[in-house]
Design a protein around this motif. Structure first.
Motif, PDB file in Angstrom:
ATOM      1  N   ARG A  55     -19.106   2.890  -0.131  1.00 20.77           N
ATOM      2  CA  ARG A  55     -20.529   3.221  -0.191  1.00 20.77           C
ATOM      3  C   ARG A  55     -21.259   2.354  -1.202  1.00 20.77           C
ATOM      4  N   VAL A  56     -20.525   1.822  -2.168  1.00 25.00           N
ATOM      5  CA  VAL A  56     -21.079   0.927  -3.179  1.00 25.00           C
ATOM      6  C   VAL A  56     -20.537  -0.467  -2.893  1.00 25.00           C
ATOM      7  N   GLY A  57     -21.405  -1.457  -2.933  1.00 24.15           N
ATOM      8  CA  GLY A  57     -20.986  -2.829  -2.651  1.00 24.15           C
ATOM      9  C   GLY A  57     -19.798  -3.268  -3.486  1.00 24.15           C
ATOM     10  N   GLY A  58     -18.871  -3.972  -2.853  1.00 27.50           N
ATOM     11  CA  GLY A  58     -17.695  -4.486  -3.536  1.00 27.50           C
ATOM     12  C   GLY A  58     -16.548  -3.507  -3.648  1.00 27.50           C
ATOM     13  N   THR A  59     -16.740  -2.293  -3.113  1.00 29.22           N
ATOM     14  CA  THR A  59     -15.662  -1.300  -3.177  1.00 29.22           C
ATOM     15  C   THR A  59     -15.097  -1.052  -1.785  1.00 29.22           C
ATOM     16  N   LEU A  60     -13.910  -0.466  -1.772  1.00 32.46           N
ATOM     17  CA  LEU A  60     -13.241  -0.041  -0.543  1.00 32.46           C
ATOM     18  C   LEU A  60     -12.886   1.428  -0.700  1.00 32.46           C
ATOM     19  N   GLU A  61     -12.730   2.107   0.429  1.00 32.86           N
ATOM     20  CA  GLU A  61     -12.367   3.524   0.409  1.00 32.86           C
ATOM     21  C   GLU A  61     -11.270   3.782   1.423  1.00 32.86           C
ATOM     22  N   THR A  62     -10.369   4.683   1.058  1.00 36.68           N
ATOM     23  CA  THR A  62      -9.341   5.129   1.984  1.00 36.68           C
ATOM     24  C   THR A  62      -9.182   6.638   1.848  1.00 36.68           C
ATOM     25  N   GLY A  63      -8.975   7.308   2.966  1.00 32.89           N
ATOM     26  CA  GLY A  63      -8.857   8.759   2.971  1.00 32.89           C
ATOM     27  C   GLY A  63      -7.491   9.229   2.520  1.00 32.89           C
ATOM     28  N   ILE A  64      -7.485  10.416   1.927  1.00 33.06           N
ATOM     29  CA  ILE A  64      -6.243  11.053   1.488  1.00 33.06           C
ATOM     30  C   ILE A  64      -6.215  12.456   2.081  1.00 33.06           C
ATOM     31  N   SER A  65      -5.303  12.707   2.996  1.00 34.41           N
ATOM     32  CA  SER A  65      -5.097  14.025   3.606  1.00 34.41           C
ATOM     33  C   SER A  65      -6.373  14.638   4.168  1.00 34.41           C
ATOM     34  N   GLY A  66      -7.344  13.832   4.523  1.00 28.98           N
ATOM     35  CA  GLY A  66      -8.578  14.336   5.088  1.00 28.98           C
ATOM     36  C   GLY A  66      -9.466  15.092   4.113  1.00 28.98           C
ATOM     37  N   GLU A  67      -9.015  15.254   2.880  1.00 25.21           N
ATOM     38  CA  GLU A  67      -9.761  16.031   1.889  1.00 25.21           C
ATOM     39  C   GLU A  67     -10.445  15.177   0.833  1.00 25.21           C
ATOM     40  N   PHE A  68      -9.838  14.027   0.534  1.00 26.18           N
ATOM     41  CA  PHE A  68     -10.318  13.207  -0.577  1.00 26.18           C
ATOM     42  C   PHE A  68     -10.444  11.758  -0.151  1.00 26.18           C
ATOM     43  N   VAL A  69     -11.201  11.013  -0.944  1.00 25.34           N
ATOM     44  CA  VAL A  69     -11.395   9.588  -0.700  1.00 25.34           C
ATOM     45  C   VAL A  69     -11.029   8.844  -1.978  1.00 25.34           C
ATOM     46  N   LEU A  70     -10.144   7.871  -1.852  1.00 21.13           N
ATOM     47  CA  LEU A  70      -9.765   7.022  -2.969  1.00 21.13           C
ATOM     48  C   LEU A  70     -10.680   5.802  -2.928  1.00 21.13           C
ATOM     49  N   ASP A  73     -11.400  -1.151  -5.927  1.00 15.35           N
ATOM     50  CA  ASP A  73     -11.772  -2.541  -5.684  1.00 15.35           C
ATOM     51  C   ASP A  73     -10.514  -3.375  -5.843  1.00 15.35           C
ATOM     52  N   SER A  74     -10.618  -4.602  -5.410  1.00 17.83           N
ATOM     53  CA  SER A  74      -9.425  -5.450  -5.352  1.00 17.83           C
ATOM     54  C   SER A  74      -9.776  -6.877  -5.750  1.00 17.83           C
ATOM     55  N   THR A  75      -8.891  -7.489  -6.526  1.00 16.44           N
ATOM     56  CA  THR A  75      -8.983  -8.911  -6.831  1.00 16.44           C
ATOM     57  C   THR A  75      -7.677  -9.546  -6.361  1.00 16.44           C
ATOM     58  N   ASP A  76      -7.510 -10.823  -6.610  1.00 13.22           N
ATOM     59  CA  ASP A  76      -6.274 -11.498  -6.210  1.00 13.22           C
ATOM     60  C   ASP A  76      -5.046 -10.942  -6.918  1.00 13.22           C
ATOM     61  N   SER A  77      -5.248 -10.375  -8.116  1.00 13.29           N
ATOM     62  CA  SER A  77      -4.095  -9.942  -8.900  1.00 13.29           C
ATOM     63  C   SER A  77      -3.978  -8.434  -9.109  1.00 13.29           C
ATOM     64  N   GLN A  78      -5.042  -7.678  -8.810  1.00  9.47           N
ATOM     65  CA  GLN A  78      -4.953  -6.241  -9.088  1.00  9.47           C
ATOM     66  C   GLN A  78      -5.770  -5.390  -8.124  1.00  9.47           C
ATOM     67  N   ILE A  79      -5.336  -4.139  -8.035  1.00 10.75           N
ATOM     68  CA  ILE A  79      -6.069  -3.077  -7.354  1.00 10.75           C
ATOM     69  C   ILE A  79      -6.511  -2.134  -8.463  1.00 10.75           C
ATOM     70  N   ARG A  80      -7.805  -1.828  -8.488  1.00  6.60           N
ATOM     71  CA  ARG A  80      -8.322  -0.931  -9.517  1.00  6.60           C
ATOM     72  C   ARG A  80      -8.869   0.320  -8.837  1.00  6.60           C
ATOM     73  N   ILE A  81      -8.233   1.468  -9.115  1.00 10.77           N
ATOM     74  CA  ILE A  81      -8.689   2.740  -8.578  1.00 10.77           C
ATOM     75  C   ILE A  81      -9.880   3.182  -9.430  1.00 10.77           C
ATOM     76  N   LEU A  82     -11.029   3.352  -8.763  1.00 15.66           N
ATOM     77  CA  LEU A  82     -12.256   3.656  -9.480  1.00 15.66           C
ATOM     78  C   LEU A  82     -12.553   5.149  -9.560  1.00 15.66           C
ATOM     79  N   ARG A  83     -12.377   5.847  -8.443  1.00 16.89           N
ATOM     80  CA  ARG A  83     -12.684   7.283  -8.385  1.00 16.89           C
ATOM     81  C   ARG A  83     -11.852   7.949  -7.308  1.00 16.89           C
TER      82      ARG A  83
END
Length: 90
Positions: A55-70, A73-83
């Motif tokens: 929903r915010v530019g530069g971020t990605l979202e994936t569902g968790i058990s249909g209840e939550f959204v992880l 963001d991602s760079t060449d070297s890391q995945i950063r869980i934001l919320r």
């Protein structure tokens, strides 16, 4: 074989995770949810799962058990869980 990215959690994401864990009345349900969050994060790092544009530019979202959204963001070297958000949010 591509190098595995480093997984990092923001303070907000860790706070979300902690609140989710302690909001469950049932300990088994709390553990199940926490393990589902771990699995989702590891799938992202292992590149088994790619999220949808967030929903915010530069971020990605994936569902968790249909209840939550992880939210991450991602760079060449890391995945950063934001919320970790409720899937019920618009």
């Amino acid at each position: 074989m591509p190098k595995k990215k480093k997984l990092m959690w923001t303070r907000l994401a860790l706070n979300d995770r902690n609140e989710l864990f302690y909001s469950h009345a049932d300990r088994d349900e709390a553990i199940f949810t926490d393990e589902a969050i771990d699995e989702a994060a590891e799938k992202i790092v292992a590149r088994e799962e790619t999220g949808s544009p967030g929903r915010v530019g530069g971020t990605l979202e994936t569902g968790i058990s249909g209840e939550f959204v992880l939210v991450y963001d991602s760079t060449d070297s890391q995945i950063r869980i934001l919320r970790i958000l409720s899937a019920a949010l618009p």
